[in-house]
Design a protein around this motif. Structure first.
Motif, PDB file in Angstrom:
ATOM      1  N   GLY A 239       0.817  -1.203   0.000  1.00 23.96           N
ATOM      2  CA  GLY A 239       0.000   0.000   0.000  1.00 23.96           C
ATOM      3  C   GLY A 239       0.853   1.256   0.000  1.00 23.96           C
ATOM      4  O   GLY A 239       1.944   1.286   0.543  1.00 23.96           O
ATOM      5  N   GLU A 240       0.331   2.277  -0.621  1.00 18.67           N
ATOM      6  CA  GLU A 240       1.038   3.546  -0.632  1.00 18.67           C
ATOM      7  C   GLU A 240       0.781   4.252   0.688  1.00 18.67           C
ATOM      8  O   GLU A 240      -0.324   4.286   1.183  1.00 18.67           O
ATOM      9  N   GLY A 241       1.802   4.802   1.272  1.00 14.54           N
ATOM     10  CA  GLY A 241       1.644   5.537   2.522  1.00 14.54           C
ATOM     11  C   GLY A 241       2.329   6.877   2.427  1.00 14.54           C
ATOM     12  O   GLY A 241       3.246   7.079   1.635  1.00 14.54           O
ATOM     13  N   ARG A 242       1.892   7.779   3.246  1.00 11.21           N
ATOM     14  CA  ARG A 242       2.539   9.083   3.288  1.00 11.21           C
ATOM     15  C   ARG A 242       3.731   9.000   4.230  1.00 11.21           C
ATOM     16  O   ARG A 242       4.255   7.937   4.487  1.00 11.21           O
ATOM     17  N   ARG A 243       4.138  10.111   4.789  1.00  2.80           N
ATOM     18  CA  ARG A 243       5.315  10.181   5.663  1.00  2.80           C
ATOM     19  C   ARG A 243       5.198   9.176   6.818  1.00  2.80           C
ATOM     20  O   ARG A 243       4.109   8.807   7.217  1.00  2.80           O
ATOM     21  N   PRO A 244       6.331   8.752   7.375  1.00  2.00           N
ATOM     22  CA  PRO A 244       6.290   7.904   8.564  1.00  2.00           C
ATOM     23  C   PRO A 244       5.602   8.645   9.701  1.00  2.00           C
ATOM     24  O   PRO A 244       5.626   9.869   9.776  1.00  2.00           O
ATOM     25  N   GLU A 245       4.989   7.881  10.583  1.00  4.25           N
ATOM     26  CA  GLU A 245       4.318   8.487  11.724  1.00  4.25           C
ATOM     27  C   GLU A 245       5.345   9.210  12.592  1.00  4.25           C
ATOM     28  O   GLU A 245       6.403   8.682  12.888  1.00  4.25           O
ATOM     29  N   ARG A 246       5.013  10.435  12.992  1.00  2.79           N
ATOM     30  CA  ARG A 246       5.968  11.245  13.752  1.00  2.79           C
ATOM     31  C   ARG A 246       5.303  11.731  15.037  1.00  2.79           C
ATOM     32  O   ARG A 246       4.353  12.510  15.011  1.00  2.79           O
ATOM     33  N   PHE A 247       5.799  11.258  16.167  1.00  7.48           N
ATOM     34  CA  PHE A 247       5.359  11.771  17.454  1.00  7.48           C
ATOM     35  C   PHE A 247       6.344  12.837  17.919  1.00  7.48           C
ATOM     36  O   PHE A 247       7.512  12.852  17.518  1.00  7.48           O
ATOM     37  N   ALA A 248       5.862  13.679  18.792  1.00  3.86           N
ATOM     38  CA  ALA A 248       6.740  14.709  19.347  1.00  3.86           C
ATOM     39  C   ALA A 248       7.615  14.146  20.461  1.00  3.86           C
ATOM     40  O   ALA A 248       8.806  14.454  20.533  1.00  3.86           O
ATOM     41  N   VAL A 249       7.013  13.324  21.348  1.00  3.40           N
ATOM     42  CA  VAL A 249       7.785  12.765  22.461  1.00  3.40           C
ATOM     43  C   VAL A 249       7.602  11.256  22.632  1.00  3.40           C
ATOM     44  O   VAL A 249       8.522  10.574  23.098  1.00  3.40           O
ATOM     45  N   TYR A 250       6.468  10.731  22.260  1.00  8.67           N
ATOM     46  CA  TYR A 250       6.179   9.320  22.532  1.00  8.67           C
ATOM     47  C   TYR A 250       7.194   8.408  21.830  1.00  8.67           C
ATOM     48  O   TYR A 250       7.442   8.548  20.634  1.00  8.67           O
ATOM     49  N   GLU A 251       7.799   7.505  22.604  1.00 13.13           N
ATOM     50  CA  GLU A 251       8.824   6.571  22.128  1.00 13.13           C
ATOM     51  C   GLU A 251      10.016   7.289  21.490  1.00 13.13           C
ATOM     52  O   GLU A 251      10.663   6.768  20.595  1.00 13.13           O
ATOM     53  N   ARG A 252      10.334   8.482  21.987  1.00 15.87           N
ATOM     54  CA  ARG A 252      11.486   9.245  21.473  1.00 15.87           C
ATOM     55  C   ARG A 252      12.497   9.527  22.587  1.00 15.87           C
ATOM     56  O   ARG A 252      13.194  10.543  22.562  1.00 15.87           O
ATOM     57  N   GLU A 253      12.594   8.641  23.550  1.00 11.74           N
ATOM     58  CA  GLU A 253      13.532   8.816  24.657  1.00 11.74           C
ATOM     59  C   GLU A 253      14.956   9.035  24.131  1.00 11.74           C
ATOM     60  O   GLU A 253      15.446   8.297  23.270  1.00 11.74           O
ATOM     61  N   GLY A 254      15.604  10.074  24.673  1.00 12.25           N
ATOM     62  CA  GLY A 254      16.984  10.370  24.303  1.00 12.25           C
ATOM     63  C   GLY A 254      17.154  11.175  23.035  1.00 12.25           C
ATOM     64  O   GLY A 254      18.268  11.627  22.726  1.00 12.25           O
ATOM     65  N   ARG A 255      16.089  11.374  22.297  1.00 17.18           N
ATOM     66  CA  ARG A 255      16.176  12.155  21.064  1.00 17.18           C
ATOM     67  C   ARG A 255      15.809  13.609  21.348  1.00 17.18           C
ATOM     68  O   ARG A 255      15.154  13.923  22.350  1.00 17.18           O
ATOM     69  N   PRO A 256      16.210  14.542  20.485  1.00 17.29           N
ATOM     70  CA  PRO A 256      15.974  15.966  20.779  1.00 17.29           C
ATOM     71  C   PRO A 256      14.503  16.353  20.694  1.00 17.29           C
ATOM     72  O   PRO A 256      13.779  15.912  19.793  1.00 17.29           O
ATOM     73  N   CYS A 257      14.098  17.158  21.644  1.00 14.52           N
ATOM     74  CA  CYS A 257      12.746  17.728  21.626  1.00 14.52           C
ATOM     75  C   CYS A 257      12.581  18.539  20.351  1.00 14.52           C
ATOM     76  O   CYS A 257      13.477  19.303  19.960  1.00 14.52           O
ATOM     77  N   ARG A 258      11.448  18.400  19.701  1.00 14.09           N
ATOM     78  CA  ARG A 258      11.220  19.097  18.433  1.00 14.09           C
ATOM     79  C   ARG A 258      11.025  20.604  18.641  1.00 14.09           C
ATOM     80  O   ARG A 258      11.037  21.366  17.674  1.00 14.09           O
ATOM     81  N   ARG A 259      10.837  21.016  19.890  1.00 14.89           N
ATOM     82  CA  ARG A 259      10.614  22.442  20.145  1.00 14.89           C
ATOM     83  C   ARG A 259      11.862  23.141  20.686  1.00 14.89           C
ATOM     84  O   ARG A 259      12.193  24.234  20.235  1.00 14.89           O
TER      85      ARG A 259
END
Length: 282
Positions: A239-259
């Motif tokens: 199936g064709e899909g758009r961009r990967p799902e992007r959360f701001a904080v969920y399951e993003r431990e250790g990664r930079p805050c988007r804000r």
């Protein structure tokens, strides 16, 4: 666990495919699925009835059934629990291993599969009446939210997961909404002022609407035959899909805050993982 956006996308998908169809036969393969009814009582209420409506209330799916000789409907509800899935397949297709119930319609089979067996099915409206306001309805206001939060000394994150406060929110979208509003998940709920509740109510709506738009634009694997965890249901094979799902904080431990760029943290809070930014959520 599927939350409000995932259930809403599923309901919209099913509505066009099962409304107006008659239930010709049904089977319950796990009797413990049923609340407030025996298997025999459930079959008597289902077989021969036409599905008039498919709706969502919180995380519940409600299917309205036509009543012979009446211009109103009664129905039954399904809660997907942690791993439940509901989809339409051909009647001749094999049932998956964890099928808990199915309904044979005039032109297909509605299947409920649930590996962890935490889903529920029942009749009556008591379970739905206990729920709080729908966050995307006019009944959900900052004034009402402020009143509900002001009654509790629980942490803000824990209070928002109470289904009598706001229907349909779960761990994922509470974390995302609190980040969106710039509010700490650890604050006592009663400390929020009116202006902060205005900000929080608006953030909840934005987060949920974004998630629904995202899921509505994907070709999804309703039966969960693959391993793609995207948007709970997973992307359909080929199936064709758009961009990967992007959360701001969920399951993003250790990664930079988007804000603000600070590292996202994860802690255990009331038995669940809480993801947050320690700098811009206050």
């Amino acid at each position: 666990m599927p939350e409000l956006p995932e259930v809403e996308v599923l309901v919209r998908h099913l509505r066009a495919r099962v409304e107006g169809r008659r239930i010709c036969e049904a089977r319950v393969l796990r009797p413990a699925l049923l609340e407030s009814a025996t298997v025999e009582e459930a079959l008597a209420r289902w077989v021969g009835r036409r599905i008039e409506a498919v709706r969502r209330r919180g995380k519940y799916i409600w299917l309205g059934l036509a009543v012979a000789g009446c211009d109103w409907v009664e129905g039954f509800w399904l809660h997907l629990g942690m791993t439940g899935r509901l989809w339409l397949q051909p009647q001749e297709a094999p049932l998956p291993l964890h099928t808990r119930a199915f309904w044979d319609l005039e032109d297909g089979r509605l299947v409920f599969s649930d590996p962890r067996a935490l889903g529920r099915c029942g009749f009556g409206s008591e379970a739905l009446q206990r729920l709080g306001p729908e966050p995307l309805d006019r009944s959900f206001t900052a004034v009402r939210l402020h009143r509900q939060l002001g009654r509790s000394r629980q942490s803000l994150k824990v209070r928002l997961m109470d289904q009598t406060v706001v229907a349909g929110l779960g761990n994922i979208y509470v974390c995302e909404s609190l980040w969106e509003a710039g509010l700490s998940p650890f604050r006592s709920a009663e400390t929020l002022g009116r202006a902060e509740c205005v900000r929080l109510a608006a953030a909840i709506r934005r987060v949920l609407r974004r998630a629904i738009r995202f899921g509505s634009g994907l070709e999804l694997d309703w039966a969960g035959t693959g391993r793609d965890r995207l948007f709970y249901f997973g992307r359909a094979s080929g199936g064709e899909g758009r961009r990967p799902e992007r959360f701001a904080v969920y399951e993003r431990e250790g990664r930079p805050c988007r804000r603000c760029g600070a590292s996202v943290r994860r802690v255990r809070q009331a038995g669940r993982s809480t993801y947050y930014c320690p700098v811009c959520q206050v």
